[in-house]
Design a protein around this motif. Structure first.
Motif, PDB file in Angstrom:
ATOM      1  N   ALA A  15       0.726  -1.218   0.057  1.00 15.72           N
ATOM      2  CA  ALA A  15      -0.118   0.028   0.011  1.00 15.72           C
ATOM      3  C   ALA A  15       0.768   1.077  -0.107  1.00 15.72           C
ATOM      4  N   ASP A  16       2.033   1.261   0.701  1.00 16.32           N
ATOM      5  CA  ASP A  16       2.976   2.327   0.769  1.00 16.32           C
ATOM      6  C   ASP A  16       3.457   2.636  -0.539  1.00 16.32           C
ATOM      7  N   ALA A  17       3.819   1.487  -1.497  1.00 15.88           N
ATOM      8  CA  ALA A  17       4.424   1.527  -2.627  1.00 15.88           C
ATOM      9  C   ALA A  17       3.511   2.081  -3.489  1.00 15.88           C
ATOM     10  N   GLU A  18       2.191   1.680  -3.528  1.00 20.04           N
ATOM     11  CA  GLU A  18       1.165   2.346  -4.598  1.00 20.04           C
ATOM     12  C   GLU A  18       0.907   3.734  -4.278  1.00 20.04           C
ATOM     13  N   ALA A  19       0.731   4.142  -3.085  1.00 26.86           N
ATOM     14  CA  ALA A  19       0.669   5.611  -2.419  1.00 26.86           C
ATOM     15  C   ALA A  19       1.633   6.513  -2.929  1.00 26.86           C
ATOM     16  N   ARG A  20       2.787   6.144  -2.880  1.00 30.37           N
ATOM     17  CA  ARG A  20       4.057   7.223  -3.112  1.00 30.37           C
ATOM     18  C   ARG A  20       3.690   7.877  -4.152  1.00 30.37           C
ATOM     19  N   ALA A  21       4.203   9.344  -4.076  1.00 31.54           N
ATOM     20  CA  ALA A  21       4.033  10.367  -5.153  1.00 31.54           C
ATOM     21  C   ALA A  21       5.070  10.212  -6.215  1.00 31.54           C
ATOM     22  N   ALA A  22       4.870   9.606  -7.166  1.00 31.46           N
ATOM     23  CA  ALA A  22       5.890   9.194  -8.143  1.00 31.46           C
ATOM     24  C   ALA A  22       6.301  10.551  -8.904  1.00 31.46           C
ATOM     25  N   ASP A  23       5.409  11.418  -8.944  1.00 32.33           N
ATOM     26  CA  ASP A  23       5.715  12.653  -9.912  1.00 32.33           C
ATOM     27  C   ASP A  23       6.561  13.360  -9.342  1.00 32.33           C
ATOM     28  N   LEU A  24       6.994  13.082  -7.962  1.00 28.47           N
ATOM     29  CA  LEU A  24       8.148  13.823  -7.404  1.00 28.47           C
ATOM     30  C   LEU A  24       9.782  13.331  -7.832  1.00 28.47           C
ATOM     31  N   LEU A  25       9.499  12.180  -8.513  1.00 27.29           N
ATOM     32  CA  LEU A  25      10.822  11.561  -8.837  1.00 27.29           C
ATOM     33  C   LEU A  25      11.437  12.532  -9.802  1.00 27.29           C
ATOM     34  N   ALA A  26      10.813  13.152 -10.915  1.00 28.59           N
ATOM     35  CA  ALA A  26      11.586  13.711 -11.846  1.00 28.59           C
ATOM     36  C   ALA A  26      12.298  15.061 -11.262  1.00 28.59           C
ATOM     37  N   PRO A  27      11.685  15.969 -10.466  1.00 28.78           N
ATOM     38  CA  PRO A  27      12.480  17.092 -10.150  1.00 28.78           C
ATOM     39  C   PRO A  27      13.374  16.689  -8.985  1.00 28.78           C
ATOM     40  N   LEU A  28      13.352  15.524  -8.366  1.00 30.63           N
ATOM     41  CA  LEU A  28      14.234  14.863  -7.179  1.00 30.63           C
ATOM     42  C   LEU A  28      15.502  14.618  -8.172  1.00 30.63           C
ATOM     43  N   GLN A  29      15.276  13.741  -9.365  1.00 25.50           N
ATOM     44  CA  GLN A  29      16.495  13.275 -10.059  1.00 25.50           C
ATOM     45  C   GLN A  29      17.374  14.558 -10.692  1.00 25.50           C
ATOM     46  N   GLU A  30      16.395  15.710 -10.853  1.00 28.89           N
ATOM     47  CA  GLU A  30      17.293  16.661 -11.491  1.00 28.89           C
ATOM     48  C   GLU A  30      18.169  17.349 -10.418  1.00 28.89           C
TER      49      GLU A  30
END
Length: 259
Positions: A15-30
């Motif tokens: 449930a944690d994995a499904e909930a995490r906000a994946a759209d924060l990954l792009a700015p994080l990677q930058e």
């Protein structure tokens, strides 16, 4: 912060994995170094579930420092990358400890901290000029379907229980956003709700019993009605008619120009 049950952490991981906000990954990677290995500190790591989700989603080689104050959880901690475990108290963490790090992460941590500890954490991370991805903090909204007359009283009592002893509970994301923002960080938040129901019956039942127990601990006058409530909700779950949304939020703090 000790006392989290490894079985509960395992039960909630999907449930944690499904909930995490994946759209924060792009700015994080930058914000991460383009080359070379990443050194990632995972604070209050538990058994490493955040690392198991995040490590495959980052392109660089990684070395994780799994940091927790519970030796029993650290003994079970694993991530799919190079890692080490360290036992320590978050209250003692300073910017100098994070020297050489690339990223700080945490999951389900902010809401079990006091304002002073969140402020100290923000101070250490911003002084080290590091990005931080702090996920799955409760925000105080629970929606159950079908509704029940006792829902609102239980929810309010649970929120009060989360704030006991000066803990932030559902105020954690707002407090962390302010603490990082005051120090010049670029702060972004996204909803990361748990969605529970018939497809996760064991987790839904475990969450429900824990939610009600905490509410009754806070407000013992709810106890006489709680047993009937749990029976009704167990019936809803048995006929695949119970659906729950537990609001959480993920926070990304990036080093700002003024830091």
């Amino acid at each position: 912060m000790t006392g989290f049950d490894p079985e509960w952490l395992e039960l909630r991981e999907s449930a944690d994995a499904e909930a995490r906000a994946a759209d924060l990954l792009a700015p994080l990677q930058e914000a991460l170094p383009a080359r070379g290995p990443l050194i990632i500190w995972d604070l209050g790591c538990g058994t490493g579930s955040l690392g198991r989700w995040l490590a495959p989603r980052l392109p660089n080689p990684q070395h994780w420092i799994l940091y927790d104050d519970d030796p029993a959880l650290l003994a079970k901690a694993r991530v799919p990358a190079s890692f080490e475990t360290r036992a320590g108290d978050l209250a003692a963490l300073r910017a100098a400890d994070l020297a050489g790090a690339s990223l700080v992460t945490a999951s389900a941590l902010l809401d079990v901290l006091t304002p002073a500890r969140v402020d100290g954490l923000a101070a250490a991370i911003t002084a080290a000029r590091l990005p931080a991805l702090l996920t799955l903090s409760v925000t105080g909204r629970v929606r159950l379907s079908p509704p029940d007359p006792l829902d609102a009283d239980l929810a309010a009592a649970f929120d009060a229980h989360q704030r006991r002893g000066g803990l932030l509970g559902p105020d954690a994301v707002a407090a962390a956003s302010e603490a990082f923002g005051r120090r010049g960080a670029d702060v972004r938040t996204r909803p990361s709700p748990w969605r529970l129901g018939p497809d996760r019956p064991a987790l839904t039942a475990a969450w429900l019993h824990g939610w009600v127990a905490a509410a009754v601990e806070q407000r013992p006058d709810l106890g006489p009605a709680a047993d009937g409530y749990l029976r009704r909700r167990a019936g809803d779950l048995h006929i695949a008619d119970l659906h729950v949304e537990v609001a959480h939020a993920d926070l990304l703090a990036l080093p700002g120009e003024s830091m």
